[in-house]
Design an enzyme around this catalytic site. Structure first.
Site, PDB file in Angstrom:
ATOM      1  N   ASN A  47       0.853  -1.201   0.000  1.00 31.20           N
ATOM      2  CA  ASN A  47       0.000   0.000   0.000  1.00 31.20           C
ATOM      3  C   ASN A  47       0.889   1.251   0.000  1.00 31.20           C
ATOM      4  O   ASN A  47       2.113   1.155  -0.043  1.00 31.20           O
ATOM      5  CB  ASN A  47      -0.953  -0.011   1.196  1.00 31.20           C
ATOM      6  CG  ASN A  47      -0.191  -0.086   2.500  1.00 31.20           C
ATOM      7  OD1 ASN A  47       0.573   0.811   2.838  1.00 31.20           O
ATOM      8  ND2 ASN A  47      -0.344  -1.198   3.218  1.00 31.20           N
ATOM      9  N   PHE A  95      -5.269   3.348  14.497  1.00 31.20           N
ATOM     10  CA  PHE A  95      -5.604   4.310  13.451  1.00 31.20           C
ATOM     11  C   PHE A  95      -6.685   3.670  12.589  1.00 31.20           C
ATOM     12  O   PHE A  95      -6.798   2.446  12.534  1.00 31.20           O
ATOM     13  CB  PHE A  95      -4.383   4.615  12.573  1.00 31.20           C
ATOM     14  CG  PHE A  95      -3.555   5.764  13.073  1.00 31.20           C
ATOM     15  CD1 PHE A  95      -2.698   5.601  14.135  1.00 31.20           C
ATOM     16  CD2 PHE A  95      -3.643   7.014  12.473  1.00 31.20           C
ATOM     17  CE1 PHE A  95      -1.926   6.656  14.603  1.00 31.20           C
ATOM     18  CE2 PHE A  95      -2.874   8.077  12.910  1.00 31.20           C
ATOM     19  CZ  PHE A  95      -2.022   7.908  13.987  1.00 31.20           C
TER      20      PHE A  95
HETATM   21  O1  PMT Z   1       2.384   6.384   6.586  1.00 35.79           O
HETATM   22  P1  PMT Z   1       1.724   7.624   6.014  1.00 35.79           P
HETATM   23  O2  PMT Z   1       1.989   7.777   4.537  1.00 35.79           O
HETATM   24  O3  PMT Z   1       2.063   8.852   6.815  1.00 35.79           O
HETATM   25  O4  PMT Z   1       0.146   7.430   6.131  1.00 35.79           O
HETATM   26  C1  PMT Z   1      -0.443   7.370   7.387  1.00 35.79           C
HETATM   27  C2  PMT Z   1      -1.572   6.307   7.456  1.00 35.79           C
HETATM   28  C3  PMT Z   1      -2.683   6.717   6.531  1.00 35.79           C
HETATM   29  C4  PMT Z   1      -1.028   4.945   7.059  1.00 35.79           C
HETATM   30  C5  PMT Z   1      -2.013   6.262   8.950  1.00 35.79           C
HETATM   31  O5  PMT Z   1      -2.452   7.547   9.337  1.00 35.79           O
HETATM   32  C6  PMT Z   1      -3.144   5.258   9.148  1.00 35.79           C
HETATM   33  O6  PMT Z   1      -4.317   5.553   8.993  1.00 35.79           O
HETATM   34  N1  PMT Z   1      -2.765   3.994   9.525  1.00 35.79           N
HETATM   35  C7  PMT Z   1      -3.669   2.882   9.608  1.00 35.79           C
HETATM   36  C8  PMT Z   1      -4.006   2.386   8.245  1.00 35.79           C
HETATM   37  C9  PMT Z   1      -4.850   1.154   8.276  1.00 35.79           C
HETATM   38  O7  PMT Z   1      -4.371   0.111   7.914  1.00 35.79           O
HETATM   39  O8  PMT Z   1      -6.038   1.298   8.738  1.00 35.79           O
HETATM   40  P2  PMT Z   1      -7.070   0.047   8.933  1.00 35.79           P
HETATM   41  O9  PMT Z   1      -8.366   0.703   9.110  1.00 35.79           O
HETATM   42  O10 PMT Z   1      -6.941  -0.914   7.803  1.00 35.79           O
HETATM   43  O11 PMT Z   1      -6.590  -0.685  10.254  1.00 35.79           O
HETATM   44  C10 PMT Z   1      -7.088  -0.285  11.512  1.00 35.79           C
HETATM   45  C11 PMT Z   1      -6.038  -0.477  12.572  1.00 35.79           C
HETATM   46  O12 PMT Z   1      -5.721  -1.872  12.700  1.00 35.79           O
HETATM   47  C12 PMT Z   1      -4.737   0.238  12.296  1.00 35.79           C
HETATM   48  O13 PMT Z   1      -4.282   0.751  13.533  1.00 35.79           O
HETATM   49  C13 PMT Z   1      -3.812  -0.864  11.779  1.00 35.79           C
HETATM   50  O14 PMT Z   1      -2.439  -0.585  12.101  1.00 35.79           O
HETATM   51  C14 PMT Z   1      -4.321  -2.075  12.551  1.00 35.79           C
HETATM   52  N2  PMT Z   1      -4.162  -3.363  11.857  1.00 35.79           N
HETATM   53  C15 PMT Z   1      -4.826  -3.621  10.692  1.00 35.79           C
HETATM   54  C16 PMT Z   1      -4.698  -4.853  10.099  1.00 35.79           C
HETATM   55  C17 PMT Z   1      -3.868  -5.821  10.692  1.00 35.79           C
HETATM   56  N3  PMT Z   1      -3.710  -7.011  10.137  1.00 35.79           N
HETATM   57  N4  PMT Z   1      -3.222  -5.538  11.825  1.00 35.79           N
HETATM   58  C18 PMT Z   1      -3.347  -4.341  12.417  1.00 35.79           C
HETATM   59  O15 PMT Z   1      -2.729  -4.081  13.469  1.00 35.79           O
END
Ligand code: PMT
Length: 420
Positions: free
Chosen positions: A230, A345
């Protein structure tokens, strides 16, 4: 008007004097310097120049009377005054100078002056006797004391055929001085903000805490040359790590793939895939008092990774079977120890707050930072973000700000949780 991003927003106030037509030239010069200009006129100014002229040039409604039934904005004097970087009055009459000096707000322009925090620059033009009058000079001295800038009128033959000081300064000079003030004001605002940030950071208010944070994107191999990934750059997560370290926290970053380098004074553990990130986090978790999941972790990975490069065949389609990766955040919150705080996040494209709240509940988080990655200046790879910080007690909508500033705000909320 050019479609390129405007660098400054100027509110141009035009008063009723023979030099009112020169405000058009000032407006054009500011537009050429890439400023967005909105115009407010006094009633008397409209006797000299039609509002339509300014409307055509700015492609915006010209404000004369905010009670006018054609005014599209019912609280225009507030919206106008709070969305400008400079209020520039060209030409300013003795009457408007007197009203400004005495806080009289009996029309749109004078109300805007009172309602604005932006710097104000006044370019007066009037008859020499009016200019020299003790009352005018007293009002000007009072306004200078209030921090208002003046572009002094020059000597010459005035419209009333008398010769003396009172003629509007050259339009080029007015535009130059306005631009100079805009640049200086922006620089001193940035300096003030940095000073505030630095003096707060030096308080080490998070000393004793130990942060474990995931940063960047993951890569899920398809074969030895291809992967699923990504756009995460790591800027958001590194900003949190940097601010936390400056506030006295011991920081460990479990770092996926990033396009920028980690900050100083943090421990960095590299992890390319979701599985590697998961293993690294679980190993470091017992030492942490705060966990933040800022990484964009792949939710799915290829079920079977080919040992050799997948060859192109005659088949038109190729199907990859995907399987779920471990959800690092859910595993962390499911294995809480002591008083570990868990922050996630949420990168969303629609129904941002609702999806983020459901993640907070489902993944049992103390706090979730929702970013709408469809907004300009927010999300992946930019230096800025627009976020909503959501806890079980409520939510805080934040405007566009640098990722460092946002990081600081997130840490402020972490402190509040700790104090509860
Ligand atoms: O790195 P940059 O270019 O500065 O961009 C920042 C960002 C957009 C990446 C950051 O601000 C952000 O939003 N990060 C989380 C992105 C994400 O994967 O969101 P999600 O909604 O898919 O996941 C929700 C949460 O679960 C996140 O905290 C993620 O780290 C966590 N997760 C998700 C999937 C997984 N298998 N394990 C996780 O821990």
């Amino acid at each position: 008007m050019s479609e390129s991003k405007k660098i400054f927003r100027v509110g141009l106030g035009v008063c009723g004097g023979i030099a009112a037509y020169k405000a058009i030239e000032v407006l054009r010069l500011l537009q050429k310097a890439n400023c967005e200009v909105r115009v407010a006129m006094t009633r008397h100014a409209t006797e000299f120049v039609q509002p339509l002229t300014f409307r055509a040039l700015t492609e915006n409604y010209v404000l004369v009377d905010d009670y006018d039934e054609n005014n599209p904005d019912p609280i225009a004097h507030i919206n106008f005054s709070q969305n400008i970087d400079l209020l520039l009055i060209v030409p300013a009459t003795a009457n408007v100078i007197a009203k400004f000096a005495n806080g009289i707000a009996d029309d749109f322009l004078t109300s805007t002056y009172l309602a604005s925090n932006a710097p104000v620059m006044i370019a007066p033009a009037m008859n020499v006797t009016m200019w020299n009058h003790a009352a005018t000079q007293r009002n000007i001295a009072a306004l200078r004391k209030d921090g208002v800038y003046f572009v002094e009128p020059i000597a010459g033959e005035l419209a009333c055929k008398t010769v003396g000081t009172g003629k509007l300064e050259d339009v080029e000079n007015i535009a130059d001085q306005a631009l100079k003030l805009l640049v200086e004001s922006r620089e001193s605002r940035v300096e003030r903000e940095n000073q505030t940030l630095d003096s707060r950071l030096s308080t080490l208010d998070l000393k004793g805490e130990s942060l474990l944070i995931t940063v960047g994107g993951t890569r899920e191999a398809i074969d030895p040359v291809r992967f699923i990934s990504n756009h995460s750059s790591g800027k958001m997560g590194f900003a949190v790590a940097e601010m936390a370290a400056k506030r006295g926290v011991r920081v460990t970053v479990v770092c996926g793939v990033t396009t920028v380098s980690p900050p100083a004074n943090v421990e960095v553990v590299r992890a390319v895939s979701a599985e590697e990130m998961f293993q690294a986090v679980m190993k470091k978790l017992p030492e942490a008092t705060i966990f933040i999941g800022a990484a964009a972790v792949a939710d799915y990975r290829p079920k079977n990774v080919a040992d050799a490069k997948i060859k192109k065949t005659d088949q038109v389609t190729l199907t990859l079977e995907l399987e779920k990766t471990p959800d690092i955040l859910s595993n962390v919150s499911g294995n809480r120890h002591g008083n570990l705080l868990v922050v996630g996040f949420a990168a969303e494209t629609n129904d941002v707050a609702a999806y983020a709240k459901s993640k907070m509940v489902r993944k049992n988080l103390d706090l979730v930072v929702a970013n709408d990655i469809t907004k300009k200046g927010a999300g992946f790879n930019s230096d800025t973000n627009i976020a909503t910080i959501i806890s079980r007690k409520g939510e805080i909508d934040l405007p566009l700000m640098s990722k460092r500033e946002l990081a600081d705000k997130i840490l402020d909320e972490v402190i509040k949780l700790r104090q509860n």
